[in-house]
Design a protein around this motif. Structure first.
Motif, PDB file in Angstrom:
ATOM      1  N   CYS A  57       0.850  -1.200   0.000  1.00 31.95           N
ATOM      2  CA  CYS A  57       0.000   0.000   0.000  1.00 31.95           C
ATOM      3  C   CYS A  57       0.886   1.250   0.000  1.00 31.95           C
ATOM      4  O   CYS A  57       2.003   1.218   0.517  1.00 31.95           O
ATOM      5  CB  CYS A  57      -0.858   0.078   1.259  1.00 31.95           C
ATOM      6  SG  CYS A  57      -1.904  -1.340   1.511  1.00 31.95           S
ATOM      7  N   GLY A  58       0.347   2.318  -0.519  1.00 31.94           N
ATOM      8  CA  GLY A  58       0.983   3.632  -0.404  1.00 31.94           C
ATOM      9  C   GLY A  58       2.393   3.652  -0.953  1.00 31.94           C
ATOM     10  O   GLY A  58       2.686   3.111  -2.030  1.00 31.94           O
ATOM     11  N   THR A  59       3.267   4.271  -0.182  1.00 34.04           N
ATOM     12  CA  THR A  59       4.663   4.407  -0.601  1.00 34.04           C
ATOM     13  C   THR A  59       5.295   3.049  -0.888  1.00 34.04           C
ATOM     14  O   THR A  59       6.071   2.908  -1.837  1.00 34.04           O
ATOM     15  CB  THR A  59       5.430   5.165   0.501  1.00 34.04           C
ATOM     16  OG1 THR A  59       4.997   6.528   0.463  1.00 34.04           O
ATOM     17  CG2 THR A  59       6.918   5.113   0.308  1.00 34.04           C
ATOM     18  N   ALA A  60       4.962   2.052  -0.080  1.00 38.02           N
ATOM     19  CA  ALA A  60       5.533   0.713  -0.297  1.00 38.02           C
ATOM     20  C   ALA A  60       5.126   0.175  -1.666  1.00 38.02           C
ATOM     21  O   ALA A  60       5.899  -0.537  -2.326  1.00 38.02           O
ATOM     22  CB  ALA A  60       5.087  -0.225   0.824  1.00 38.02           C
ATOM     23  N   SER A 104       6.303  -3.931   3.131  1.00 37.84           N
ATOM     24  CA  SER A 104       5.701  -3.167   4.221  1.00 37.84           C
ATOM     25  C   SER A 104       6.780  -2.716   5.203  1.00 37.84           C
ATOM     26  O   SER A 104       7.558  -3.535   5.690  1.00 37.84           O
ATOM     27  CB  SER A 104       4.669  -4.033   4.955  1.00 37.84           C
ATOM     28  OG  SER A 104       4.173  -3.364   6.089  1.00 37.84           O
ATOM     29  N   GLN A 105       6.806  -1.432   5.464  1.00 36.44           N
ATOM     30  CA  GLN A 105       7.755  -0.906   6.452  1.00 36.44           C
ATOM     31  C   GLN A 105       7.444  -1.491   7.814  1.00 36.44           C
ATOM     32  O   GLN A 105       8.309  -2.044   8.486  1.00 36.44           O
ATOM     33  CB  GLN A 105       7.664   0.625   6.477  1.00 36.44           C
ATOM     34  CG  GLN A 105       8.692   1.363   7.307  1.00 36.44           C
ATOM     35  CD  GLN A 105       8.515   1.260   8.806  1.00 36.44           C
ATOM     36  OE1 GLN A 105       9.478   0.916   9.526  1.00 36.44           O
ATOM     37  NE2 GLN A 105       7.332   1.501   9.316  1.00 36.44           N
ATOM     38  N   SER A 106       6.189  -1.364   8.225  1.00 34.75           N
ATOM     39  CA  SER A 106       5.806  -1.748   9.585  1.00 34.75           C
ATOM     40  C   SER A 106       5.667  -3.258   9.740  1.00 34.75           C
ATOM     41  O   SER A 106       5.877  -3.799  10.827  1.00 34.75           O
ATOM     42  CB  SER A 106       4.464  -1.104   9.942  1.00 34.75           C
ATOM     43  OG  SER A 106       3.453  -1.573   9.042  1.00 34.75           O
ATOM     44  N   THR A 109       0.657  -3.625   8.511  1.00 32.33           N
ATOM     45  CA  THR A 109      -0.446  -3.038   7.747  1.00 32.33           C
ATOM     46  C   THR A 109      -1.508  -4.112   7.497  1.00 32.33           C
ATOM     47  O   THR A 109      -1.235  -5.130   6.863  1.00 32.33           O
ATOM     48  CB  THR A 109       0.097  -2.466   6.415  1.00 32.33           C
ATOM     49  OG1 THR A 109       1.028  -1.445   6.740  1.00 32.33           O
ATOM     50  CG2 THR A 109      -1.007  -1.900   5.547  1.00 32.33           C
ATOM     51  N   VAL A 155       5.496   9.842   9.990  1.00 29.39           N
ATOM     52  CA  VAL A 155       4.422   9.158   9.257  1.00 29.39           C
ATOM     53  C   VAL A 155       4.794   9.035   7.774  1.00 29.39           C
ATOM     54  O   VAL A 155       4.560   8.005   7.144  1.00 29.39           O
ATOM     55  CB  VAL A 155       3.078   9.899   9.450  1.00 29.39           C
ATOM     56  CG1 VAL A 155       2.045   9.433   8.429  1.00 29.39           C
ATOM     57  CG2 VAL A 155       2.547   9.671  10.862  1.00 29.39           C
ATOM     58  N   ALA A 156       5.376  10.079   7.219  1.00 28.82           N
ATOM     59  CA  ALA A 156       5.779  10.035   5.809  1.00 28.82           C
ATOM     60  C   ALA A 156       7.022   9.167   5.665  1.00 28.82           C
ATOM     61  O   ALA A 156       8.065   9.440   6.247  1.00 28.82           O
ATOM     62  CB  ALA A 156       6.059  11.448   5.309  1.00 28.82           C
ATOM     63  N   SER A 157       6.888   8.131   4.876  1.00 32.26           N
ATOM     64  CA  SER A 157       7.986   7.175   4.715  1.00 32.26           C
ATOM     65  C   SER A 157       9.053   7.736   3.784  1.00 32.26           C
ATOM     66  O   SER A 157       8.744   8.251   2.711  1.00 32.26           O
ATOM     67  CB  SER A 157       7.409   5.881   4.143  1.00 32.26           C
ATOM     68  OG  SER A 157       8.404   4.905   4.076  1.00 32.26           O
ATOM     69  N   LEU A 241       2.464  11.885  -3.569  1.00 33.44           N
ATOM     70  CA  LEU A 241       1.897  11.390  -2.306  1.00 33.44           C
ATOM     71  C   LEU A 241       2.511  12.127  -1.109  1.00 33.44           C
ATOM     72  O   LEU A 241       1.798  12.524  -0.180  1.00 33.44           O
ATOM     73  CB  LEU A 241       2.126   9.871  -2.164  1.00 33.44           C
ATOM     74  CG  LEU A 241       1.576   9.260  -0.870  1.00 33.44           C
ATOM     75  CD1 LEU A 241       0.064   9.391  -0.793  1.00 33.44           C
ATOM     76  CD2 LEU A 241       1.967   7.790  -0.735  1.00 33.44           C
ATOM     77  N   LYS A 242       3.827  12.331  -1.157  1.00 33.97           N
ATOM     78  CA  LYS A 242       4.491  13.028  -0.054  1.00 33.97           C
ATOM     79  C   LYS A 242       3.869  14.413   0.169  1.00 33.97           C
ATOM     80  O   LYS A 242       3.628  14.827   1.287  1.00 33.97           O
ATOM     81  CB  LYS A 242       5.995  13.191  -0.343  1.00 33.97           C
ATOM     82  CG  LYS A 242       6.817  11.953  -0.143  1.00 33.97           C
ATOM     83  CD  LYS A 242       7.120  11.680   1.298  1.00 33.97           C
ATOM     84  CE  LYS A 242       6.925  10.303   1.797  1.00 33.97           C
ATOM     85  NZ  LYS A 242       6.105   9.299   1.283  1.00 33.97           N
ATOM     86  N   GLU A 245       0.373  14.157   1.662  1.00 32.36           N
ATOM     87  CA  GLU A 245       0.398  13.688   3.043  1.00 32.36           C
ATOM     88  C   GLU A 245       0.780  14.764   4.041  1.00 32.36           C
ATOM     89  O   GLU A 245       0.119  14.923   5.054  1.00 32.36           O
ATOM     90  CB  GLU A 245       1.480  12.591   3.166  1.00 32.36           C
ATOM     91  CG  GLU A 245       0.995  11.190   3.142  1.00 32.36           C
ATOM     92  CD  GLU A 245       2.091  10.241   3.559  1.00 32.36           C
ATOM     93  OE1 GLU A 245       3.194  10.273   2.973  1.00 32.36           O
ATOM     94  OE2 GLU A 245       1.831   9.434   4.469  1.00 32.36           O
TER      95      GLU A 245
HETATM   96  O1  M6R Z   1       4.010   0.053   6.947  1.00 29.83           O
HETATM   97  P1  M6R Z   1       3.684  -0.025   5.493  1.00 29.83           P
HETATM   98  O2  M6R Z   1       4.889   0.117   4.610  1.00 29.83           O
HETATM   99  O3  M6R Z   1       2.910  -1.279   5.125  1.00 29.83           O
HETATM  100  O4  M6R Z   1       2.750   1.201   5.186  1.00 29.83           O
HETATM  101  C1  M6R Z   1       2.164   1.353   3.915  1.00 29.83           C
HETATM  102  C2  M6R Z   1       1.575   2.741   3.747  1.00 29.83           C
HETATM  103  O5  M6R Z   1       0.556   2.963   4.693  1.00 29.83           O
HETATM  104  C3  M6R Z   1       2.643   3.817   3.894  1.00 29.83           C
HETATM  105  O6  M6R Z   1       3.694   3.655   2.997  1.00 29.83           O
HETATM  106  C4  M6R Z   1       2.034   5.204   3.692  1.00 29.83           C
HETATM  107  O7  M6R Z   1       1.638   5.369   2.360  1.00 29.83           O
HETATM  108  C5  M6R Z   1       3.076   6.242   4.135  1.00 29.83           C
HETATM  109  N1  M6R Z   1       2.538   7.097   5.140  1.00 29.83           N
HETATM  110  C6  M6R Z   1       3.646   7.019   2.997  1.00 29.83           C
HETATM  111  O8  M6R Z   1       4.503   8.033   3.390  1.00 29.83           O
END
Ligand code: M6R
Length: 369
Positions: A57-60, A104-106, A109, A155-157, A241-242, A245
């Motif tokens: 999702c998102g940045t990932a 996924s960073q986290s 998700t 929050v912004a990756s 997106l950045k 956000e």
């Molecule tokens: O933890 P994740 O990488 O799964 O999160 C995915 C997105 O929610 C995340 O990249 C979101 O788009 C960021 N806030 C972007 O900066």
């Protein structure tokens, strides 16, 4: 601890050279990439894969889109990228020769976790690209290829994004070696790129002061467009997106070739457009196409901010601002191009007096579907 920086995001942008270096470390042997976690799956499994689906999702997901080009090029496997929350609903065509790579960073998700679980139930091999040790998604997956960006707080990756692209490229190089689709000289060239990349990312980080000036002049901007081609396209999406956000500014990214299929109608006098210009040395055809795009939008009054490699003077007559980055092979340019776009969002957010690290309505990790 922000370590003296004005925000976690600023600190994390600055940590990107190490994020790349730490993600590569221990995964190169001579001229080859060897990822022990993929080796553990067995070479026969990796040779048998006939399709890869990246879910995120998102940045990932934008990191996934960049990675898809490289994996296809090096491993000659068709790769598609699907948003995690769309994946299940399309009744995807899957087989025991499909590999799902989640990004996924986290690692928490919920949308991505549910997609991974769905893939597992359907008997698909799952690989997790994750930044958080022992998070749920890597624990559920058949293999985990960790990014070593360090904890990301804003929050912004930012640094996680660069590390995700790095990890996906390493996966592409590993698969290409095992499947014998990657020429030894191409492997050596990519490894050489990785060796010099942290230093180049450092140089990209140093565009900060120029970008801060630009953002200062543009503090009242209400809409920004981003254009890119090939691997520059997902970077255009990420730049937009950045900005949405953290600066709450309407922004859109386009594939430059789509311009004349609609978006060029948006171009009006003074409309700011960032254009990611690929290298004229390594991507001459794409370069000349982008230069024509710049001419087209400039003729309609756009304010062009061109992101180019150092020494590329072809855009000078048509660009209002030129941001220069170090030279890199075409596939490695996104890892540099994204950095000034991150700074731009941060500086516009700051200019508007917003909380850079904690934008409204957003959470660092989205743990509900
Ligand atoms: O933890 P994740 O990488 O799964 O999160 C995915 C997105 O929610 C995340 O990249 C979101 O788009 C960021 N806030 C972007 O900066």
């Amino acid at each position: 601890d922000k370590g003296g920086w004005s925000s976690f995001m600023a600190k994390e942008i600055n940590e990107q050279p190490e994020a790349v270096a730490n993600t590569v470390r221990g995964r190169i042997e001579g001229d080859h990439v060897v990822i022990p976690e993929l080796e553990a799956l067995g070479d026969d499994v990796l040779r048998g894969i006939d399709r890869i689906i990246i879910i995120a999702c998102g940045t990932a997901s934008y990191a996934g889109q960049v990675g898809a080009y490289a994996i296809e090029q090096w491993a000659r496997i068709p790769v598609e990228v699907q948003l995690s929350h769309e994946f299940r609903y399309r009744d995807p065509v899957l087989s025991d020769r499909t590999m799902v790579i989640s990004v996924s960073q986290s690692g928490e998700t919920m949308d991505t976790l549910m997609a991974v679980k769905y893939a597992i139930e359907r008997g698909v091999k799952t690989v997790s690209v994750c930044n958080t040790q022992s998070a749920t998604i890597p624990r559920e997956s058949d293999a985990a290829v960790y990014t070593h960006a360090g904890p990301e707080v804003a929050v912004a990756s930012t640094k996680a994004f660069i590390a995700q692209i790095t990890a996906l490229y390493l996966i592409g190089l590993h698969l290409g070696r095992v499947r014998e689709t990657l020429a030894p000289e191409d492997s050596a060239a990519a490894v050489a790129q990785f060796e010099t990349l942290p230093e180049k990312v450092r140089e990209a980080v140093e565009t900060h002061d120029q970008i801060a000036q630009l953002a200062h002049w543009m503090a009242d901007t209400r809409s920004v467009l981003f254009l890119g081609r090939h691997v520059g396209y997902p970077i255009a999406l990420e730049g937009a997106l950045k900005l949405k956000e953290i600066a709450y500014i309407h922004a859109e990214g386009f594939a430059a070739g789509e311009l004349k299929h609609g978006p060029i109608a948006l171009i009006d006098h003074g409309q700011p457009v960032f254009v990611l210009v690929p290298s004229p040395r390594t991507a001459p055809l794409m370069h000349s196409k982008i230069v024509s795009n710049i001419q087209e939008i400039r003729a309609r009054g756009a304010r062009v901010i061109a992101v180019v490699e150092k020494g590329d003077t072809s855009v000078l007559p048509y660009a209002d601002d030129v941001i220069r980055l170090p030279l890199a092979d075409a596939l490695f340019e996104p890892l540099l191009q994204v950095v000034p776009l991150q700074w731009f969002a941060l500086e516009l957010s700051t200019a508007k007096g917003l909380d850079v690290d904690q934008p409204r309505n957003l959470a660092k990790s989205v743990t509900v579907e």
